[in-house]
Scaffold this motif. Sequence first.
Motif, mmCIF file in Angstrom:
data_model
loop_
_atom_site.group_PDB
_atom_site.id
_atom_site.type_symbol
_atom_site.label_atom_id
_atom_site.label_comp_id
_atom_site.label_asym_id
_atom_site.label_seq_id
_atom_site.Cartn_x
_atom_site.Cartn_y
_atom_site.Cartn_z
ATOM 1 N N SER A 1 27.604 125.355 46.909
ATOM 2 C CA SER A 1 26.998 125.305 48.241
ATOM 3 C C SER A 1 28.068 125.124 49.304
ATOM 4 O O SER A 1 29.108 124.511 49.082
ATOM 5 N N ASN A 2 27.770 125.661 50.497
ATOM 6 C CA ASN A 2 28.667 125.484 51.643
ATOM 7 C C ASN A 2 28.789 124.016 51.998
ATOM 8 O O ASN A 2 29.823 123.562 52.482
ATOM 9 N N GLU A 3 27.689 123.285 51.740
ATOM 10 C CA GLU A 3 27.647 121.853 52.068
ATOM 11 C C GLU A 3 28.757 121.091 51.342
ATOM 12 O O GLU A 3 29.445 120.258 51.940
ATOM 13 N N GLN A 4 28.951 121.408 50.060
ATOM 14 C CA GLN A 4 29.993 120.732 49.283
ATOM 15 C C GLN A 4 31.390 121.069 49.803
ATOM 16 O O GLN A 4 32.266 120.217 49.872
ATOM 17 N N ILE B 1 32.112 121.928 52.877
ATOM 18 C CA ILE B 1 32.254 121.261 54.193
ATOM 19 C C ILE B 1 32.662 119.803 53.990
ATOM 20 O O ILE B 1 33.549 119.288 54.676
#
Length: 486
Positions: A2-5, A7
Amino acid sequence: MSNEQMILRLEKLDSMRSQGIPVYPEKFTTNAELYEAALLEDGTSGVRVAGRIMGIRSFSKFAFITISNIEGSLQLLLSKEEVGEKSFNQFHKLIDIGDFFGVEGHMYTTKTNEKTLRIVSYVFLGKALRTLPEKWHGLTSIETRYRQRYLDLIMTKETQIRLLTRTKMVSAIRRFFEDHNFLEVETPVLQHTSSGAIAKPFRTYHNSLDTELNLRIAPETYLKRLIVGGFTKIFEFAKCFRNEGISPQHLQEFTMVEGYAAYWNYEDTMKLMRDMVLYILDRTFNRTTITIKGHMIDFSLEWDIVSFRDLILRDTGIDIDLYPDVKDLYQETKRQNIHLEQSDIESLGRGNFIDLLYKKMCRPQLLKPTFLVQHPIDLSPLARSNDHNPTLTDRFQLVVNGAEIINAYSELVDPLEQRKRLEAQALLKSNGDLEAMEMDEDYLVAMEYGMPPISGWGFGIERLLMVLTDSETIKECVLFPLTKKL
């Protein structure tokens, strides 16, 4: 991922930079490899190691960390008491699994009997912006394992072992030949013709010379030129390229070991190759018995020797000597209900047709190491014909577990006979046999300057590794197999 990780990891990177922590430092001096540290006595101090963090188990006042590389792993203990509260907290706030880590400390053994390095100080050595695959699920996609081999090497123990074995095997082969007084040489990859084997080449273009060139399919004819030039015992680790179909046993780019000995015949080479295989097994696996398809095979026992004709007769009931014409042989296979699937089958020469018959009906049955001898001359355009039966060649192949792992023969050194055979191959090529050999005038000129008796051999590193490690496919045996462009 995920992009969240990603970021979150980028935020940690920025935080480290703002605190003046070097995020990609220049170097870290170690004094032990991870596998060496795990063998040190308890109490050994001043041990400096580095590696990628593969596991973190955190508790309130300490954490167990596992770091690893291709050759091993080591458990570390990070305790608040030893490194101080600031460093302890920094580790938990800023460092992730996948990051690189350098430590100094002393060795001890835990209650669960695991050698562990108790950290006195640590240095951050590099941030991984992407998270590694989940440890328990690993890399289940074969496509991903080949395309991103670096992840496969990080996550898959079997891949690490197999490809480290490859490195050990290459080292053992080189040492074996050097110990037998062979000189290592290098010959060209870019060639005007594609001689030295029966295969379809990759073609390329040289702009400055304004000429078409082939990537070599084998180093053979250049190595033989060196024998003309006065070398007597030579070998080469040669990258070769064959534009052939994809199969579990074939690579389009592979590493061949090829060598030649002046004044030898193929029987001398047979002995050398058996000695080499036993040496490789001993040096690489520390044993001569390995498991293949659930069978224990002891390579130190005597190896079978069987002729091409006898093998085909045994497995198909067809005596190839009775069919000197390829069309008659083709009709006989159809009468025997043997279906050979190949689109250009009717344009094949007799040698390539017999080879196809053998590969479908005989080779898969050969499990134990077997020397296959007395190949038809149509199948061996560069091999010496037998003195007693000129339709056969003084040649052998070593077959193990249905795979040809060594090809060798007494070389043809008569330039007039060689010209005749290459002319016959060129005729087959013009009639549509794409795998027939090309004419090689430059090589014939070299031969005309005179050649001594020669015996030579060739084998693929990947094919040999595949057999000795009982791998499902040859792609498992190369660091970066070719994959289709996405």
